[in-house]
Design a protein around this motif. Sequence first.
Motif, short mmCIF file in Angstrom:
data_model
loop_
_atom_site.label_atom_id
_atom_site.label_comp_id
_atom_site.label_asym_id
_atom_site.label_seq_id
_atom_site.Cartn_x
_atom_site.Cartn_y
_atom_site.Cartn_z
N PRO A 166 19.18 34.38 11.53
CA PRO A 166 20.25 33.74 10.75
C PRO A 166 19.86 33.67 9.27
CG PRO A 166 18.98 32.06 11.88
CD PRO A 166 18.42 33.38 12.30
N LEU A 167 19.88 34.83 8.60
CA LEU A 167 19.42 34.89 7.21
C LEU A 167 20.46 34.32 6.25
CD1 LEU A 167 17.92 38.50 7.17
CD2 LEU A 167 16.71 36.34 7.52
N THR A 168 19.97 33.68 5.20
CA THR A 168 20.85 33.28 4.11
C THR A 168 20.33 33.93 2.83
OG1 THR A 168 19.54 31.24 3.91
CG2 THR A 168 21.63 31.07 5.05
N PHE A 169 21.25 34.28 1.97
CA PHE A 169 20.89 34.98 0.74
C PHE A 169 21.22 34.04 -0.41
CE2 PHE A 169 22.10 37.96 4.04
CZ PHE A 169 20.94 38.71 4.14
N THR A 170 20.18 33.55 -1.09
CA THR A 170 20.37 32.49 -2.09
C THR A 170 19.84 32.88 -3.46
OG1 THR A 170 18.26 31.50 -1.46
CG2 THR A 170 20.20 30.69 -0.30
N ASN A 171 20.08 32.02 -4.44
CA ASN A 171 19.56 32.20 -5.81
C ASN A 171 19.90 33.56 -6.39
OD1 ASN A 171 18.38 29.66 -5.62
ND2 ASN A 171 16.50 30.50 -4.77
N MET A 172 21.10 34.03 -6.13
CA MET A 172 21.52 35.33 -6.67
C MET A 172 21.56 35.27 -8.18
SD MET A 172 22.53 38.45 -5.77
CE MET A 172 23.27 38.58 -4.14
N LYS A 173 20.73 36.08 -8.82
CA LYS A 173 20.72 36.13 -10.28
C LYS A 173 21.13 37.51 -10.73
CE LYS A 173 17.31 32.49 -10.97
NZ LYS A 173 17.19 32.13 -9.55
N ASN A 174 22.02 37.54 -11.71
CA ASN A 174 22.54 38.83 -12.17
C ASN A 174 21.74 39.36 -13.36
OD1 ASN A 174 24.21 41.01 -12.33
ND2 ASN A 174 26.05 39.77 -12.03
#
Length: 174
Positions: A166-174
């Motif tokens: 159950p992965l979560t993808f966080t702290n997306m920085k552009n």
Amino acid sequence: MSIHFTIIHFHHMPSFDIACKVDLQTLDNAVNTVTKEIANRFDFKNSPVHIELDKKNYIVKLEAESDMKMKQVIDVLISRAMKQGIDPSAFDFEKDAYPSGKLVKKEVAVQNGLKQEDAKKITKRIKDSGLKVQTQIMDDTVRVIAKKIDDLQAVIADLKGNIQLPLTFTNMKN
């Protein structure tokens, strides 16, 4: 004699973190919903059931009067958790239920951070994908850094289809 340093600035490059953690409030809500549902079910009338969330250790403690009732409680837990957006694979049902007096007890561990071997599995999967990204294992998360945001999106799509966590993808920085 002059020495030149090349400093690579990662923080200007697109990145995100891969985590594997269930939100505690969401989990608490799911457990409360299960408790209410079981309490209102006719087939559980006069049947002792106890459901408790150990928030410190991320463990759902279950008690029921028989293996059959335990299975029913687990079914309700899974369906309620899914309605709250929790992936069923976040629960570890490996530990066997054990008898305790007249009841059956079971402890269900809930995913709280990536295990080291899972982090390695993920970084290997990303390397094998041939995408131009860099990975870094940081405690119980994996940071993925790329020059192009598209490569990050490709990583997410690839992992969603191939890693059964159950992965979560966080702290997306552009």
